[in-house]
Enzyme design. Sequence first.
Site, PDB file in Angstrom:
ATOM      1  N   SER A 170       0.837  -1.196   0.000  1.00 26.31           N
ATOM      2  CA  SER A 170       0.000   0.000   0.000  1.00 26.31           C
ATOM      3  C   SER A 170       0.872   1.246   0.000  1.00 26.31           C
ATOM      4  O   SER A 170       1.975   1.253   0.557  1.00 26.31           O
ATOM      5  CB  SER A 170      -0.920   0.022   1.228  1.00 26.31           C
ATOM      6  OG  SER A 170      -1.788   1.138   1.191  1.00 26.31           O
ATOM      7  N   ASP A 171       0.363   2.279  -0.646  1.00 30.67           N
ATOM      8  CA  ASP A 171       1.063   3.559  -0.639  1.00 30.67           C
ATOM      9  C   ASP A 171       0.029   4.674  -0.751  1.00 30.67           C
ATOM     10  O   ASP A 171      -1.011   4.510  -1.374  1.00 30.67           O
ATOM     11  CB  ASP A 171       2.054   3.661  -1.800  1.00 30.67           C
ATOM     12  CG  ASP A 171       2.994   4.837  -1.631  1.00 30.67           C
ATOM     13  OD1 ASP A 171       3.947   4.723  -0.838  1.00 30.67           O
ATOM     14  OD2 ASP A 171       2.773   5.884  -2.272  1.00 30.67           O
ATOM     15  N   GLN A 172       0.358   5.781  -0.115  1.00 30.58           N
ATOM     16  CA  GLN A 172      -0.548   6.930  -0.125  1.00 30.58           C
ATOM     17  C   GLN A 172       0.196   8.169  -0.597  1.00 30.58           C
ATOM     18  O   GLN A 172       1.309   8.450  -0.144  1.00 30.58           O
ATOM     19  CB  GLN A 172      -1.111   7.181   1.265  1.00 30.58           C
ATOM     20  CG  GLN A 172      -2.150   8.297   1.312  1.00 30.58           C
ATOM     21  CD  GLN A 172      -2.656   8.528   2.732  1.00 30.58           C
ATOM     22  OE1 GLN A 172      -1.971   9.137   3.544  1.00 30.58           O
ATOM     23  NE2 GLN A 172      -3.848   8.020   3.023  1.00 30.58           N
TER      24      GLN A 172
END
Length: 225
Positions: free
Chosen positions: A101-103
């Site tokens: 996951s990455d934001q």
Amino acid sequence: MLTADPSDWRTWITGHHQGLPSPGAAYYSRHMSTPPLILASTSSYRRELLARLRLPFTAVAPGVDETPVPHETPLARAQRLALAKARAVAEREQAATVIGSDQVAVCKGELLEKPGSPERCREQLQWLSAAAATYYTAVALVQAERNQALQFVDTTTVYFRPLTEGEIERYIAAEQPFDCAGGFRSEALGISLFARIVGEDPTGLIGLPLIALARGLRQLGYELP
């Protein structure tokens, strides 16, 4: 010899139980019908969010270079890094399902990084005052052994109310959110800085959209309510 109950999800989310090391992917391969679950992240926020689903998992540092690519959009960057993190761990743990996951956050055309200091946090909150910030939170699920991959993105827009200098200073002193993109914690006191939020999943803003993640895990055969 100490033993641990593998059915107790609390045993493995912290990576240890009564001094025992994390069992790793090999343990789960022998004891579960679905592949072992690995979170490719060292983020305490993501670990706490994933624990809500009450599935046993381990957390592993992906070791991915997160240097921005020139002319890459915030959405594309989030998607690229989420997939890269999942693939990096899946190469080492091919029998597992790996969550990456990455934001990436943007406000008025500027990327919002983790402030890291009170001064930078103050600047970010001043920039966000009476403005809107969009958070793109990408997730990738990779099963290398089964040659499967799922990807999805949660998009949340936060509208901030006008913030006075005094409000900003009080907030920074109270919460010290220097490890959060934009300089606030939406799951805590930072919610008081908002005028409204537009999005489908409040956990996406924190860093791991559980509604979409649960849907993806069910698609891969994991049992969830």
